[in-house]
Design a protein around this motif. Sequence first.
Motif, short mmCIF file in Angstrom:
data_model
loop_
_atom_site.label_atom_id
_atom_site.label_comp_id
_atom_site.label_asym_id
_atom_site.label_seq_id
_atom_site.Cartn_x
_atom_site.Cartn_y
_atom_site.Cartn_z
N THR A 47 1.13 -1.04 -0.15
CA THR A 47 -0.02 -0.17 -0.07
C THR A 47 0.93 1.28 -0.08
O THR A 47 0.86 2.20 -0.92
N MET A 48 1.82 1.31 0.95
CA MET A 48 2.76 2.40 1.18
C MET A 48 3.56 2.69 -0.14
O MET A 48 4.01 3.74 -0.68
N ALA A 49 4.05 1.35 -0.52
CA ALA A 49 4.97 1.39 -1.89
C ALA A 49 4.60 1.83 -2.89
O ALA A 49 4.99 2.91 -3.66
N GLN A 50 3.24 1.60 -3.21
CA GLN A 50 2.57 1.96 -4.66
C GLN A 50 2.15 3.54 -4.48
O GLN A 50 2.06 4.08 -5.67
N GLN A 51 1.69 3.84 -3.42
CA GLN A 51 1.25 5.31 -3.27
C GLN A 51 2.54 6.15 -3.37
O GLN A 51 2.52 7.13 -4.14
N ALA A 52 3.64 5.67 -2.83
CA ALA A 52 4.85 6.45 -3.07
C ALA A 52 5.34 6.48 -4.52
O ALA A 52 5.65 7.35 -4.97
N ALA A 53 5.36 5.49 -5.18
CA ALA A 53 5.83 5.27 -6.47
C ALA A 53 4.94 6.22 -7.48
O ALA A 53 5.38 6.95 -8.17
N LEU A 54 3.67 6.11 -7.35
CA LEU A 54 2.60 6.95 -8.30
C LEU A 54 2.90 8.35 -7.94
O LEU A 54 2.93 9.26 -8.80
N ARG A 55 3.22 8.82 -6.58
CA ARG A 55 3.14 10.15 -6.17
C ARG A 55 4.45 10.64 -6.85
O ARG A 55 4.72 11.84 -7.49
N ILE A 56 5.58 9.93 -6.81
CA ILE A 56 6.89 10.13 -7.45
C ILE A 56 6.67 10.54 -9.06
O ILE A 56 7.08 11.34 -9.46
N TRP A 57 6.03 9.63 -9.73
CA TRP A 57 5.70 9.99 -11.03
C TRP A 57 4.73 11.21 -11.37
O TRP A 57 4.94 11.74 -12.27
N CYS A 58 4.08 11.33 -10.42
CA CYS A 58 2.98 12.46 -10.59
C CYS A 58 3.75 13.92 -10.17
O CYS A 58 3.89 14.82 -10.97
N ASP A 59 4.84 13.92 -9.25
CA ASP A 59 5.56 15.12 -9.00
C ASP A 59 6.44 15.19 -10.19
O ASP A 59 6.81 16.25 -10.52
N GLU A 60 6.90 14.15 -10.70
CA GLU A 60 7.69 14.52 -11.89
C GLU A 60 7.20 15.25 -12.95
O GLU A 60 7.73 16.07 -13.75
N LYS A 61 6.08 14.71 -13.49
CA LYS A 61 5.11 15.40 -14.70
C LYS A 61 4.44 16.53 -14.17
O LYS A 61 4.30 17.35 -14.96
N GLY A 62 4.10 16.77 -12.85
CA GLY A 62 3.59 17.92 -12.42
C GLY A 62 2.19 17.79 -12.50
O GLY A 62 1.29 18.76 -12.78
N SER A 63 1.53 16.42 -12.83
CA SER A 63 0.20 16.29 -12.74
C SER A 63 -0.35 15.03 -11.63
O SER A 63 0.35 13.87 -11.86
N ARG A 64 -1.38 15.19 -11.32
CA ARG A 64 -1.75 13.95 -10.09
C ARG A 64 -2.74 13.11 -10.91
O ARG A 64 -3.24 12.26 -10.21
N LYS A 65 -2.88 13.15 -12.31
CA LYS A 65 -3.51 12.25 -12.97
C LYS A 65 -2.79 10.92 -13.00
O LYS A 65 -1.75 10.81 -13.48
N ILE A 66 -3.51 9.73 -12.63
CA ILE A 66 -3.10 8.43 -12.81
C ILE A 66 -4.19 7.56 -13.35
O ILE A 66 -5.34 8.11 -13.33
N ALA A 67 -3.84 6.40 -13.82
CA ALA A 67 -5.02 5.51 -14.50
C ALA A 67 -4.47 4.08 -14.01
O ALA A 67 -3.54 3.49 -13.98
N TYR A 68 -5.67 3.52 -13.58
CA TYR A 68 -5.38 2.01 -13.38
C TYR A 68 -7.06 1.40 -13.23
O TYR A 68 -7.89 1.91 -13.62
N HIS A 69 -7.03 0.14 -13.33
CA HIS A 69 -8.00 -0.71 -13.25
C HIS A 69 -9.20 -0.57 -12.02
O HIS A 69 -8.83 -0.33 -11.03
N PRO A 70 -10.35 -0.34 -12.42
CA PRO A 70 -11.32 -0.12 -11.24
C PRO A 70 -11.25 -1.11 -10.11
O PRO A 70 -12.02 -0.80 -8.95
N LEU A 71 -10.75 -2.37 -10.16
CA LEU A 71 -10.65 -3.26 -9.15
C LEU A 71 -9.22 -3.31 -8.59
O LEU A 71 -8.80 -4.33 -7.82
#
Lengths: 359, 359
Positions: free
Chosen positions: A70-94
């Motif tokens: 849980t912690m690792a994945q939130q961290a990963a996605l946040r890093i990629w968001c900060d890199e691009k300057g956008s909080r948009k992410i995409a994943y499967h609804p489940l």
Amino acid sequence: MKLADSYKQTQYQLAGHGKRNIEVLKEAFDQVDGEMDSDIYGEGHVIESFERKIAALLGKERAVFFPSGTMAQQAALRIWCDEKGSRKIAYHPLCHLEIHEEDGPRKLHHFEVTHLADETRVIEMDDLINIDDGVSAVLLELPQRELGGRLPSFETLQKISAYCREKGIRLHLDGARLLEVLPYYKKTASEVSKLFDSVYLSFYKGIGGIAGAILAGEESFVNQARVWKRRHGGDLICLYPYIIPADHFYEKRKDKMADYYVSAKELAKSFNACNGVTTIPAEPVSNMFHVHLPLKKEEAEAFIAEIHEETTIGLTAKVQERGNQVYFELSLGDNYQSIPKDALGHLFTVLENKMKTSV
Amino acid sequence: MKLADSYKQTQYQLAGHGKRNIEVLKEAFDQVDGEMDSDIYGEGHVIESFERKIAALLGKERAVFFPSGTMAQQAALRIWCDEKGSRKIAYHPLCHLEIHEEDGPRKLHHFEVTHLADETRVIEMDDLINIDDGVSAVLLELPQRELGGRLPSFETLQKISAYCREKGIRLHLDGARLLEVLPYYKKTASEVSKLFDSVYLSFYKGIGGIAGAILAGEESFVNQARVWKRRHGGDLICLYPYIIPADHFYEKRKDKMADYYVSAKELAKSFNACNGVTTIPAEPVSNMFHVHLPLKKEEAEAFIAEIHEETTIGLTAKVQERGNQVYFELSLGDNYQSIPKDALGHLFTVLENKMKTSV
């Protein structure tokens, strides 16, 4: 008797590696020298050597041990968001972030989520064609647990990877069960991982450790992940109580994933041979699948509890419901091989007979 | 030789309970039955019974075990902020959230922080008089670690508590070292805790466990804390590797806090008797204090490394610097009592002589 109680009293269990009890820890530490130093806030031989080992397995520059995925994945996605300057992410609804984290990803990181595919199928190349260029990262989960552990083809992964690179979208792998899908793909962990910018691997699923996760990627990514681990409260003074078991059970089970996969296919076949019972996938592509029953949830619970009492083989402690589907999950491990063949045969005779009278 | 290396090679150490090595875990699990069930995502006897026990110790309705205090305290302050609808909180500029969490509290929770008091002193009643009514919560740390473990008087705590209640401001206790201050206050944990709406207690400071924390308060508060634990990625499938040691070392050391306090006062007196050496506080109010040296940081490191080699008694592995102050921290535990008196006497003779030639 309640389903969970009846399950506890069974002699054998179809799924898993055995009970989650203190013996798991004791086994892992039995041969470890008490004089070995603890890790201290992410430093020290015990954590650094394990991180290097799993980074090498995944073919990544660096890796960092987290207490949870849980912690690792939130961290990963946040890093990629900060890199691009956008909080948009995409994943499967489940995916795990959507249904098992109490909306933490949005409440802590303010991710703006686009769903790819739907509750009936995994993400395919076509789902990404019209994706917003502002999306910072796409997450793929292999296998898709909540769909019974289904997978896209390896060719689809390659296409998605190439497309995301072209579009400047980071691709993150929820590889909680990555080792479990390698026999189906006939690929190494590194061959799958190289399609992704960041990879998370869990140590208490097929590997059967106590808890903990690895997040891997390039050095600059992992350095940032260490900072987010601290911010989340996961940079514990000592993580060795999870790392040593992770390493112990990784060594014990890393070469058994093909056996678990073969077992899953064999077992799914037996379920599908029972009138009215179906598995998803029909033929498993990892060690896991879902067993669907044409019953209401309460009926299914009583039905399975009776089977537990009649056969002393445990199917599940928990029945799930989604829409009008009633099912339970099976993830095969060491337990399955220890069940005598005649006991298994008896189980499916009982199941077949009970289905005839119950449905 | 480097200071940290010279410290590792000493025969005795002034501070702590002994090495942080795997033996700590082995000792805690030695008498535990392997058949005992693990906790599963916050449920099960091993976690629930410990939470009840510490809730009772603190005189609170409920308690929840967290992997870390960092996570527990961010959760607590967020709950109080959401309750009031304001992200304003107030704490000391040297509190853990400000200097040890990589700005996680602001980056994850968007707290708007007001500092109370300053880097030279603890928070007093006067610091709260002009506080913004919009502040949702005030955090007090007892003892204030980065000030050598200083404390306000118990009367001040009572006044601050009454004032916050009157103003509708929640009062949170960073009680990482709460048990360590009870002998000075001559109060029970419950008598101190009842002045606070929420209380955090650590299990690897004076208690000497492996890691982990308890957050306690009313039932509705703790229920929300469990949700934030999940959101942060701290709701691990199994936390028993920390809980069982927390309980073991709590039982082993809970009644020794007065001894550690007496030892700290005795040891601080010996340091203060050396020309040029001072401690903060001059007379400790817990098991901890800072030793200040009239040297530059690099000089102090070489100076202490030499003492380690000459006396085989370890003072510290790390010298700190704040402004023009150079110091190291001592937190007394089981180690101090095991040092022979003549060896201690020799240490202070060496220190006195070296101070004469070094300063």
